[in-house]
Design a protein around this motif. Structure first.
Motif, PDB file in Angstrom:
ATOM      1  N   VAL A 110       0.839  -1.203   0.000  1.00  0.00           N
ATOM      2  CA  VAL A 110       0.000   0.000   0.000  1.00  0.00           C
ATOM      3  C   VAL A 110       0.873   1.252   0.000  1.00  0.00           C
ATOM      4  O   VAL A 110       0.626   2.208  -0.754  1.00  0.00           O
ATOM      5  CB  VAL A 110      -0.941  -0.005   1.225  1.00  0.00           C
ATOM      6  CG1 VAL A 110      -1.701   1.310   1.320  1.00  0.00           C
ATOM      7  CG2 VAL A 110      -1.914  -1.170   1.137  1.00  0.00           C
ATOM      8  N   GLY A 111       1.904   1.261   0.831  1.00  0.00           N
ATOM      9  CA  GLY A 111       2.782   2.425   0.886  1.00  0.00           C
ATOM     10  C   GLY A 111       3.558   2.643  -0.394  1.00  0.00           C
ATOM     11  O   GLY A 111       3.736   3.790  -0.839  1.00  0.00           O
ATOM     12  N   ALA A 114       1.136   4.036  -2.934  1.00  0.00           N
ATOM     13  CA  ALA A 114       0.666   5.371  -2.540  1.00  0.00           C
ATOM     14  C   ALA A 114       1.709   6.436  -2.865  1.00  0.00           C
ATOM     15  O   ALA A 114       1.375   7.520  -3.376  1.00  0.00           O
ATOM     16  CB  ALA A 114       0.341   5.384  -1.055  1.00  0.00           C
ATOM     17  N   ASN A 117       1.845   7.319  -6.379  1.00  0.00           N
ATOM     18  CA  ASN A 117       0.654   8.050  -6.808  1.00  0.00           C
ATOM     19  C   ASN A 117       0.605   9.455  -6.201  1.00  0.00           C
ATOM     20  O   ASN A 117      -0.434  10.115  -6.243  1.00  0.00           O
ATOM     21  CB  ASN A 117      -0.609   7.274  -6.450  1.00  0.00           C
ATOM     22  CG  ASN A 117      -0.924   6.183  -7.449  1.00  0.00           C
ATOM     23  OD1 ASN A 117      -1.460   6.434  -8.529  1.00  0.00           O
ATOM     24  ND2 ASN A 117      -0.592   4.950  -7.102  1.00  0.00           N
ATOM     25  N   PHE A 119       1.457  10.461  -2.869  1.00  0.00           N
ATOM     26  CA  PHE A 119       1.234  10.657  -1.442  1.00  0.00           C
ATOM     27  C   PHE A 119       2.567  10.568  -0.712  1.00  0.00           C
ATOM     28  O   PHE A 119       3.275   9.569  -0.807  1.00  0.00           O
ATOM     29  CB  PHE A 119       0.269   9.602  -0.903  1.00  0.00           C
ATOM     30  CG  PHE A 119       0.035   9.718   0.570  1.00  0.00           C
ATOM     31  CD1 PHE A 119      -0.877  10.633   1.080  1.00  0.00           C
ATOM     32  CD2 PHE A 119       0.735   8.906   1.467  1.00  0.00           C
ATOM     33  CE1 PHE A 119      -1.086  10.745   2.439  1.00  0.00           C
ATOM     34  CE2 PHE A 119       0.531   9.014   2.823  1.00  0.00           C
ATOM     35  CZ  PHE A 119      -0.383   9.941   3.318  1.00  0.00           C
ATOM     36  N   TYR A 120       2.915  11.611   0.058  1.00  0.00           N
ATOM     37  CA  TYR A 120       4.163  11.635   0.809  1.00  0.00           C
ATOM     38  C   TYR A 120       3.897  12.070   2.243  1.00  0.00           C
ATOM     39  O   TYR A 120       3.071  12.955   2.486  1.00  0.00           O
ATOM     40  CB  TYR A 120       5.169  12.611   0.175  1.00  0.00           C
ATOM     41  CG  TYR A 120       5.478  12.356  -1.283  1.00  0.00           C
ATOM     42  CD1 TYR A 120       6.419  11.406  -1.652  1.00  0.00           C
ATOM     43  CD2 TYR A 120       4.829  13.082  -2.290  1.00  0.00           C
ATOM     44  CE1 TYR A 120       6.705  11.166  -2.984  1.00  0.00           C
ATOM     45  CE2 TYR A 120       5.107  12.838  -3.624  1.00  0.00           C
ATOM     46  CZ  TYR A 120       6.045  11.885  -3.959  1.00  0.00           C
ATOM     47  OH  TYR A 120       6.318  11.649  -5.289  1.00  0.00           O
ATOM     48  N   SER A 129       9.100   5.434  -5.156  1.00  0.00           N
ATOM     49  CA  SER A 129       9.280   4.382  -4.148  1.00  0.00           C
ATOM     50  C   SER A 129      10.565   3.598  -4.374  1.00  0.00           C
ATOM     51  O   SER A 129      11.225   3.171  -3.425  1.00  0.00           O
ATOM     52  CB  SER A 129       8.076   3.438  -4.165  1.00  0.00           C
ATOM     53  OG  SER A 129       6.915   4.078  -3.723  1.00  0.00           O
TER      54      SER A 129
END
Length: 225
Positions: A110-111, A114, A117, A119-120, A129
């Motif tokens: 998930v991380g 994310a 996409n 999200f940080y 990532s």
């Protein structure tokens, strides 16, 4: 032995004259002696010897026997252990490790997606990532993450040690965390344990796949180009 009548008293070795067998009594004596010698021997029966008992077959590998520690008492146990690791290590320790790696991989997948996409978290470098590890080591946030993971491991050590020594009947991976009361009945608990281990195993494959795919393509999610 006695010398036959009429032999010389100065002869060096007396001659032995065997007494002829009496068929009626001597053959009976031989038969009785033979039976007495064989009386203590087990009887030999003709026919096939019984086949050795076969072990329980593995559900995952039906052509192999399931290892003894995989007796079906744990959720998700399908008898899959072709390297017989459960024969070398405690099955509780191995299930603890399996659940821990699976839970980490569920969060990691998930991380990973994310971040790619957009999200940080506030203290993390704004990179992909795939490049996040090296960037976090260089900038410093990786040290804080390492300390946090170390603290979690230290806190969980006592529960695991007591389980391994037999002081408690704790299930592997059980930290008594159920804030939403999802395991309120034995039936619900059994169902959730089965679901969790299935998702853990899938997540370990999924995280390996997403990292590999992103490294091969060098692009963003869904890592197709």
């Amino acid at each position: 032995l006695q010398a036959p009548i009429g032999s010389s008293p100065h002869s060096r070795s007396p001659r032995y004259t065997p007494t002829p067998l009496r068929p009626s009594t001597d053959m009976l004596s031989l038969t009785v002696n033979s039976l007495s010698l064989n009386a203590g021997l087990p009887a030999v029966r003709a026919g096939r010897s019984p086949a050795p008992a076969m072990g329980v077959k593995s559900q995952a590998l039906p052509f192999m026997d399931a290892p003894a520690p995989l007796d079906g008492s744990m959720a998700g146990d399908k008898g899959f252990d072709p390297l017989n690791l459960s024969g070398s290590f405690d099955i509780k320790w191995m299930r603890e490790a399996e659940l821990k790696h699976g839970r980490v991989c569920m969060l990691a997948w998930v991380g990973y997606v994310a971040v790619d996409n957009g999200f940080y978290v506030p203290f993390a470098p704004h990179v992909s990532s795939l490049a996040a590890h090296d960037a976090a080591v260089k900038a410093g946030p990786m040290l804080g993450l390492l300390l946090a993971v170390g603290a979690i491991e230290a806190i969980s050590y006592n529960a695991i040690a007591e389980m391994m020594s037999g002081e408690t009947d704790r299930r592997p991976g059980d930290f008594y965390l159920d804030p939403f009361n999802l395991c309120s009945t034995p039936e619900k608990l059994e169902s959730m344990l089965e679901k969790e281990i299935s998702h853990c195993r899938l997540a370990m494959f999924a995280f390996s796949g997403v990292v590999t795919q992103s490294a091969l393509t060098g692009g963003a999610f869904p890592y197709t180009s």
